[in-house]
Design a protein around this motif. Structure first.
Motif, PDB file in Angstrom:
ATOM      1  N   VAL A  38     -12.808  -0.723  -4.699  1.00  0.00           N
ATOM      2  CA  VAL A  38     -12.020  -1.613  -4.238  1.00  0.00           C
ATOM      3  C   VAL A  38     -12.335  -3.142  -3.920  1.00  0.00           C
ATOM      4  O   VAL A  38     -13.060  -3.972  -4.379  1.00  0.00           O
ATOM      5  CB  VAL A  38     -12.309  -1.506  -2.496  1.00  0.00           C
ATOM      6  CG1 VAL A  38     -12.063  -2.035  -1.552  1.00  0.00           C
ATOM      7  CG2 VAL A  38     -12.708   0.501  -2.501  1.00  0.00           C
ATOM      8  N   GLU A  39     -10.772  -3.830  -4.182  1.00  0.00           N
ATOM      9  CA  GLU A  39     -11.019  -5.337  -3.908  1.00  0.00           C
ATOM     10  C   GLU A  39      -9.952  -5.938  -2.216  1.00  0.00           C
ATOM     11  O   GLU A  39      -9.136  -5.354  -1.840  1.00  0.00           O
ATOM     12  CB  GLU A  39     -10.132  -5.876  -4.873  1.00  0.00           C
ATOM     13  CG  GLU A  39     -10.965  -5.641  -6.348  1.00  0.00           C
ATOM     14  CD  GLU A  39      -9.808  -6.510  -7.441  1.00  0.00           C
ATOM     15  OE1 GLU A  39      -8.790  -7.117  -6.804  1.00  0.00           O
ATOM     16  OE2 GLU A  39     -10.778  -6.490  -7.944  1.00  0.00           O
ATOM     17  N   THR A  56      -2.327  -2.777  -0.044  1.00  0.00           N
ATOM     18  CA  THR A  56      -1.761  -2.396   1.685  1.00  0.00           C
ATOM     19  C   THR A  56      -2.704  -3.673   2.058  1.00  0.00           C
ATOM     20  O   THR A  56      -2.989  -4.209   1.796  1.00  0.00           O
ATOM     21  CB  THR A  56      -2.509  -1.670   1.907  1.00  0.00           C
ATOM     22  OG1 THR A  56      -1.488  -1.607   3.468  1.00  0.00           O
ATOM     23  CG2 THR A  56      -3.625  -0.765   2.406  1.00  0.00           C
ATOM     24  N   LYS A  57      -1.998  -4.097   3.496  1.00  0.00           N
ATOM     25  CA  LYS A  57      -2.832  -5.380   4.144  1.00  0.00           C
ATOM     26  C   LYS A  57      -2.813  -4.765   5.603  1.00  0.00           C
ATOM     27  O   LYS A  57      -2.063  -3.766   6.000  1.00  0.00           O
ATOM     28  CB  LYS A  57      -1.265  -5.903   4.710  1.00  0.00           C
ATOM     29  CG  LYS A  57      -0.560  -7.232   3.289  1.00  0.00           C
ATOM     30  CD  LYS A  57       0.673  -7.952   3.756  1.00  0.00           C
ATOM     31  CE  LYS A  57      -0.218  -9.304   2.865  1.00  0.00           C
ATOM     32  NZ  LYS A  57       1.073 -10.249   3.324  1.00  0.00           N
ATOM     33  N   ALA A 100      -3.391   3.975   4.163  1.00  0.00           N
ATOM     34  CA  ALA A 100      -2.383   4.220   3.080  1.00  0.00           C
ATOM     35  C   ALA A 100      -3.145   5.356   2.169  1.00  0.00           C
ATOM     36  O   ALA A 100      -4.552   5.823   2.179  1.00  0.00           O
ATOM     37  CB  ALA A 100      -2.270   3.146   1.582  1.00  0.00           C
ATOM     38  N   THR A 101      -1.573   5.893   1.137  1.00  0.00           N
ATOM     39  CA  THR A 101      -2.950   7.259   0.317  1.00  0.00           C
ATOM     40  C   THR A 101      -2.089   7.072  -1.103  1.00  0.00           C
ATOM     41  O   THR A 101      -0.821   6.583  -0.864  1.00  0.00           O
ATOM     42  CB  THR A 101      -1.955   8.925   1.292  1.00  0.00           C
ATOM     43  OG1 THR A 101      -1.017   8.980   0.882  1.00  0.00           O
ATOM     44  CG2 THR A 101      -2.926   9.002   2.726  1.00  0.00           C
ATOM     45  N   TYR A 102      -2.576   8.044  -2.060  1.00  0.00           N
ATOM     46  CA  TYR A 102      -2.056   7.932  -3.186  1.00  0.00           C
ATOM     47  C   TYR A 102      -1.777   9.277  -3.908  1.00  0.00           C
ATOM     48  O   TYR A 102      -3.309   9.703  -3.468  1.00  0.00           O
ATOM     49  CB  TYR A 102      -2.421   6.734  -4.526  1.00  0.00           C
ATOM     50  CG  TYR A 102      -2.016   6.927  -5.765  1.00  0.00           C
ATOM     51  CD1 TYR A 102      -1.072   6.614  -6.058  1.00  0.00           C
ATOM     52  CD2 TYR A 102      -3.062   7.426  -6.730  1.00  0.00           C
ATOM     53  CE1 TYR A 102      -0.646   6.500  -7.081  1.00  0.00           C
ATOM     54  CE2 TYR A 102      -2.949   7.847  -7.479  1.00  0.00           C
ATOM     55  CZ  TYR A 102      -2.009   7.184  -8.313  1.00  0.00           C
ATOM     56  OH  TYR A 102      -1.483   7.462  -9.435  1.00  0.00           O
ATOM     57  N   ASN A 103      -0.474   9.457  -4.106  1.00  0.00           N
ATOM     58  CA  ASN A 103      -1.355  11.279  -5.351  1.00  0.00           C
ATOM     59  C   ASN A 103      -0.028  11.553  -6.231  1.00  0.00           C
ATOM     60  O   ASN A 103       0.064  12.249  -6.080  1.00  0.00           O
ATOM     61  CB  ASN A 103      -0.882  12.266  -4.167  1.00  0.00           C
ATOM     62  CG  ASN A 103       0.398  12.460  -3.866  1.00  0.00           C
ATOM     63  OD1 ASN A 103       1.540  11.592  -3.311  1.00  0.00           O
ATOM     64  ND2 ASN A 103       0.718  13.968  -2.829  1.00  0.00           N
ATOM     65  N   ILE A 126      -5.503  -8.252   2.793  1.00  0.00           N
ATOM     66  CA  ILE A 126      -5.073  -7.521   1.462  1.00  0.00           C
ATOM     67  C   ILE A 126      -6.368  -6.710   0.461  1.00  0.00           C
ATOM     68  O   ILE A 126      -7.523  -7.029   0.958  1.00  0.00           O
ATOM     69  CB  ILE A 126      -4.689  -7.778   0.215  1.00  0.00           C
ATOM     70  CG1 ILE A 126      -3.477  -9.582   1.044  1.00  0.00           C
ATOM     71  CG2 ILE A 126      -4.176  -7.336  -0.752  1.00  0.00           C
ATOM     72  CD1 ILE A 126      -2.629 -10.408   0.291  1.00  0.00           C
ATOM     73  N   THR A 127      -5.797  -5.078   0.642  1.00  0.00           N
ATOM     74  CA  THR A 127      -6.804  -4.311   0.542  1.00  0.00           C
ATOM     75  C   THR A 127      -6.214  -3.470  -1.142  1.00  0.00           C
ATOM     76  O   THR A 127      -5.779  -3.451  -0.557  1.00  0.00           O
ATOM     77  CB  THR A 127      -7.647  -3.031   1.274  1.00  0.00           C
ATOM     78  OG1 THR A 127      -8.078  -4.618   2.370  1.00  0.00           O
ATOM     79  CG2 THR A 127      -8.404  -2.146   0.743  1.00  0.00           C
ATOM     80  N   LYS A 128      -6.371  -3.455  -1.437  1.00  0.00           N
ATOM     81  CA  LYS A 128      -6.919  -3.053  -3.023  1.00  0.00           C
ATOM     82  C   LYS A 128      -7.527  -1.685  -3.970  1.00  0.00           C
ATOM     83  O   LYS A 128      -9.294  -2.262  -3.772  1.00  0.00           O
ATOM     84  CB  LYS A 128      -6.098  -4.301  -4.823  1.00  0.00           C
ATOM     85  CG  LYS A 128      -5.395  -4.659  -3.976  1.00  0.00           C
ATOM     86  CD  LYS A 128      -5.040  -5.742  -5.458  1.00  0.00           C
ATOM     87  CE  LYS A 128      -3.852  -7.044  -4.803  1.00  0.00           C
ATOM     88  NZ  LYS A 128      -3.891  -7.837  -6.232  1.00  0.00           N
TER      89      LYS A 128
END
Length: 110
Positions: free
Chosen positions: A58-59, A77-78, A38-41, A64-66
């Motif tokens: 990071v959790e 995401t999972k 996953a990416t975020y911009n 599930i990873t946040k």
């Protein structure tokens, strides 16, 4: 930040603040090869700057990873490939300073 890693770090997850490409990434490493999960911009509006402090959190619970950047949830995401492992810090193609590094393990019933 590397987490759920084997002892060689060839099989793990990594959360990364990539200033050169102006993006936050969640990467899965399999036999040493990285794959972006996953990416975020912020739809191209993220404005990462060099020589700036960023708070990365990071959790990871179950599959599930946040990932949080400056206390804002940016990736949720999972992926169930790795369920446990080691924690570490990583730097790729840059210089970084880490401070106030904290690791908190939660029991499955929390």
């Amino acid at each position: 930040m590397v987490f759920r890693s084997d002892l060689t770090a060839k099989n793990s997850y990594a959360a990364n603040v990539d200033i050169k490409n102006n993006i936050v990434k969640l990467i899965k490493f399999v036999d040493g090869t990285g794959y972006e999960i996953a990416t975020y911009n912020n739809d191209g509006k993220l404005d990462l700057q060099p020589n700036t402090d960023y708070h990365l959190k990071v959790e990871a619970q179950g599959d599930i990873t946040k990932v949080y950047l400056n206390n804002k949830l940016v990736i949720d995401t999972k992926d169930q490939t790795y369920k446990e492992g080691n924690f570490g810090l990583n730097v790729w193609d840059t210089t970084a300073f880490f401070n106030e590094v904290k690791v908190k393990l939660k029991h499955k019933d929390e």
